[in-house]
Design a protein around this motif. Structure first.
Motif, PDB file in Angstrom:
ATOM      1  N   ALA A 183     -24.834  18.033  10.860  1.00 26.24           N
ATOM      2  CA  ALA A 183     -25.992  17.340  11.433  1.00 26.24           C
ATOM      3  C   ALA A 183     -27.287  17.792  10.767  1.00 26.24           C
ATOM      4  O   ALA A 183     -28.171  16.977  10.471  1.00 26.24           O
ATOM      5  N   LEU A 184     -27.391  19.106  10.507  1.00 24.35           N
ATOM      6  CA  LEU A 184     -28.606  19.634   9.878  1.00 24.35           C
ATOM      7  C   LEU A 184     -28.777  19.078   8.471  1.00 24.35           C
ATOM      8  O   LEU A 184     -29.880  18.655   8.092  1.00 24.35           O
ATOM      9  N   ILE A 185     -27.721  19.075   7.675  1.00 22.06           N
ATOM     10  CA  ILE A 185     -27.805  18.596   6.297  1.00 22.06           C
ATOM     11  C   ILE A 185     -28.161  17.115   6.247  1.00 22.06           C
ATOM     12  O   ILE A 185     -29.060  16.690   5.510  1.00 22.06           O
ATOM     13  N   ILE A 186     -27.468  16.310   7.041  1.00 15.80           N
ATOM     14  CA  ILE A 186     -27.707  14.862   7.037  1.00 15.80           C
ATOM     15  C   ILE A 186     -29.119  14.539   7.533  1.00 15.80           C
ATOM     16  O   ILE A 186     -29.872  13.801   6.893  1.00 15.80           O
ATOM     17  N   SER A 187     -29.459  15.106   8.692  1.00 14.66           N
ATOM     18  CA  SER A 187     -30.728  14.776   9.323  1.00 14.66           C
ATOM     19  C   SER A 187     -31.926  15.309   8.540  1.00 14.66           C
ATOM     20  O   SER A 187     -32.902  14.605   8.322  1.00 14.66           O
ATOM     21  N   SER A 188     -31.847  16.568   8.099  1.00 19.01           N
ATOM     22  CA  SER A 188     -32.985  17.168   7.400  1.00 19.01           C
ATOM     23  C   SER A 188     -33.208  16.545   6.032  1.00 19.01           C
ATOM     24  O   SER A 188     -34.350  16.472   5.557  1.00 19.01           O
ATOM     25  N   SER A 189     -32.148  16.091   5.372  1.00 17.45           N
ATOM     26  CA  SER A 189     -32.309  15.433   4.070  1.00 17.45           C
ATOM     27  C   SER A 189     -33.195  14.197   4.193  1.00 17.45           C
ATOM     28  O   SER A 189     -34.077  13.955   3.360  1.00 17.45           O
ATOM     29  N   ILE A 190     -32.965  13.430   5.246  1.00 12.26           N
ATOM     30  CA  ILE A 190     -33.779  12.228   5.480  1.00 12.26           C
ATOM     31  C   ILE A 190     -35.148  12.602   6.023  1.00 12.26           C
ATOM     32  O   ILE A 190     -36.171  12.060   5.597  1.00 12.26           O
ATOM     33  N   ALA A 191     -35.176  13.555   6.962  1.00 11.63           N
ATOM     34  CA  ALA A 191     -36.427  13.922   7.626  1.00 11.63           C
ATOM     35  C   ALA A 191     -37.439  14.529   6.655  1.00 11.63           C
ATOM     36  O   ALA A 191     -38.645  14.239   6.745  1.00 11.63           O
ATOM     37  N   LEU A 192     -36.983  15.371   5.726  1.00  9.64           N
ATOM     38  CA  LEU A 192     -37.901  15.987   4.764  1.00  9.64           C
ATOM     39  C   LEU A 192     -38.522  14.948   3.843  1.00  9.64           C
ATOM     40  O   LEU A 192     -39.715  15.023   3.516  1.00  9.64           O
ATOM     41  N   ILE A 193     -37.726  13.963   3.424  1.00 11.33           N
ATOM     42  CA  ILE A 193     -38.245  12.899   2.563  1.00 11.33           C
ATOM     43  C   ILE A 193     -39.288  12.070   3.302  1.00 11.33           C
ATOM     44  O   ILE A 193     -40.363  11.762   2.770  1.00 11.33           O
ATOM     45  N   ILE A 194     -38.989  11.704   4.546  1.00  8.70           N
ATOM     46  CA  ILE A 194     -39.933  10.907   5.334  1.00  8.70           C
ATOM     47  C   ILE A 194     -41.200  11.711   5.625  1.00  8.70           C
ATOM     48  O   ILE A 194     -42.318  11.186   5.561  1.00  8.70           O
ATOM     49  N   GLY A 195     -41.035  13.000   5.948  1.00  8.96           N
ATOM     50  CA  GLY A 195     -42.197  13.850   6.172  1.00  8.96           C
ATOM     51  C   GLY A 195     -43.080  13.942   4.944  1.00  8.96           C
ATOM     52  O   GLY A 195     -44.317  13.917   5.045  1.00  8.96           O
ATOM     53  N   TYR A 196     -42.454  14.021   3.778  1.00  9.40           N
ATOM     54  CA  TYR A 196     -43.197  14.068   2.518  1.00  9.40           C
ATOM     55  C   TYR A 196     -43.937  12.753   2.262  1.00  9.40           C
ATOM     56  O   TYR A 196     -45.117  12.754   1.876  1.00  9.40           O
ATOM     57  N   ILE A 197     -43.265  11.638   2.495  1.00 11.76           N
ATOM     58  CA  ILE A 197     -43.883  10.324   2.294  1.00 11.76           C
ATOM     59  C   ILE A 197     -45.072  10.131   3.241  1.00 11.76           C
ATOM     60  O   ILE A 197     -46.137   9.645   2.840  1.00 11.76           O
ATOM     61  N   LEU A 198     -44.904  10.533   4.496  1.00  6.90           N
ATOM     62  CA  LEU A 198     -45.991  10.411   5.470  1.00  6.90           C
ATOM     63  C   LEU A 198     -47.187  11.276   5.081  1.00  6.90           C
ATOM     64  O   LEU A 198     -48.342  10.889   5.285  1.00  6.90           O
ATOM     65  N   ALA A 199     -46.928  12.452   4.513  1.00  6.80           N
ATOM     66  CA  ALA A 199     -48.006  13.381   4.177  1.00  6.80           C
ATOM     67  C   ALA A 199     -48.844  12.889   3.005  1.00  6.80           C
ATOM     68  O   ALA A 199     -50.063  13.090   2.979  1.00  6.80           O
ATOM     69  N   LEU A 200     -48.216  12.236   2.028  1.00  6.59           N
ATOM     70  CA  LEU A 200     -48.910  11.868   0.800  1.00  6.59           C
ATOM     71  C   LEU A 200     -49.453  10.441   0.783  1.00  6.59           C
ATOM     72  O   LEU A 200     -50.175  10.075  -0.145  1.00  6.59           O
ATOM     73  N   ASN A 201     -49.097   9.655   1.791  1.00  9.41           N
ATOM     74  CA  ASN A 201     -49.501   8.253   1.775  1.00  9.41           C
ATOM     75  C   ASN A 201     -50.208   7.867   3.067  1.00  9.41           C
ATOM     76  O   ASN A 201     -49.889   8.385   4.140  1.00  9.41           O
ATOM     77  N   ASN A 202     -51.155   6.964   2.931  1.00 11.41           N
ATOM     78  CA  ASN A 202     -51.850   6.412   4.087  1.00 11.41           C
ATOM     79  C   ASN A 202     -51.509   4.932   4.216  1.00 11.41           C
ATOM     80  O   ASN A 202     -51.607   4.179   3.245  1.00 11.41           O
ATOM     81  N   PHE A 203     -51.095   4.533   5.394  1.00 13.56           N
ATOM     82  CA  PHE A 203     -50.805   3.125   5.658  1.00 13.56           C
ATOM     83  C   PHE A 203     -51.095   2.839   7.126  1.00 13.56           C
ATOM     84  O   PHE A 203     -51.379   3.742   7.921  1.00 13.56           O
TER      85      PHE A 203
END
Length: 229
Positions: free
Chosen positions: A35-55
């Protein structure tokens, strides 16, 4: 039996490598790490996208993620149950009362935790170094690697916190896993069952292992941080 007798008997179970006990432990680790590997792989990418982009809906998404950090696990179990039930949209997969259902429930529980907290880490690092990144025209993958290297200890701490939340969860995995012996019985559900049955030796042994796992994982993260300094 007093507390000391129960503790002594539980230590004997652990040191005697009781097969049923260790089967429960290995299943717990398998489910929670998956669960940690699957969930965190997606969550870290989304967190990164949210941090660097404004929409437009960015703030709304962040508010929702922060709110979902406190969602009751038993409610997550209920949602997953409805999804995986025979009449549900994912019923054809026949995942209900299997380890896959437990992994899915734990993924949903820890996803907002990793996503929301990693967003804060990425956002503050981006805010601090964005002029340098732009000056050197560093690509997104390079920025991600630099931020991760700069804040790896915080990110590892977030991941360990998420793992601790997953492996200590009982409500959701009980609902979707069914606590089936030798198949979906994990440490938390086994502790609940054994306590109700009066098998306090077994319950204590599993509790000790659960605490030791949490301490060892956090100690490992701390040691890695010391070596990197």
């Amino acid at each position: 039996m007093n507390f000391f007798d129960i503790t002594l008997n539980s230590l004997k179970l652990i040191c005697g490598f009781d097969p049923t006990l260790y089967n429960i432990i290995f299943l717990s680790l398998k489910v929670s790490f998956s669960a940690l590997i699957i969930s965190s792989s997606i969550a870290l990418i989304i967190g990164y996208i949210l941090a660097l982009n404004n929409f437009y809906f960015k703030n709304s998404i962040i508010v929702i993620l922060n709110a979902l950090m406190g969602i009751p696990p038993v409610v997550v179990g209920l949602i997953v149950y409805f999804l995986l039930a025979a009449q549900g949209p994912l019923g054809i997969l026949q995942f209900l009362y299997t380890p896959y259902a437990m992994i899915l429930a734990q993924c949903i529980i820890i996803f907002p935790i990793v996503c929301s907290l990693s967003y804060e880490v990425f956002f503050h690092s981006w805010k601090q170094f964005k002029d340098h990144f732009r000056a050197f025209n560093i690509p997104h993958i390079g920025i991600l690697m630099i931020i991760f290297r700069h804040s790896y200890f915080i990110i590892l701490t977030i991941l360990m916190s998420a793992f601790g939340r997953a492996i200590s969860e009982v409500g959701a995995v009980m609902v979707v896993g069914g606590n089936i012996e030798h198949y979906t019985r994990v440490m938390t559900t086994a502790i609940t069952l054994q306590t109700r049955m009066g098998n306090l030796d077994y319950a204590m042994a599993l509790g000790i292992i659960l605490i030791l796992l949490t301490v060892l994982l956090n100690a490992l993260v701390y040691i890695i941080n010391l070596k990197k300094r």
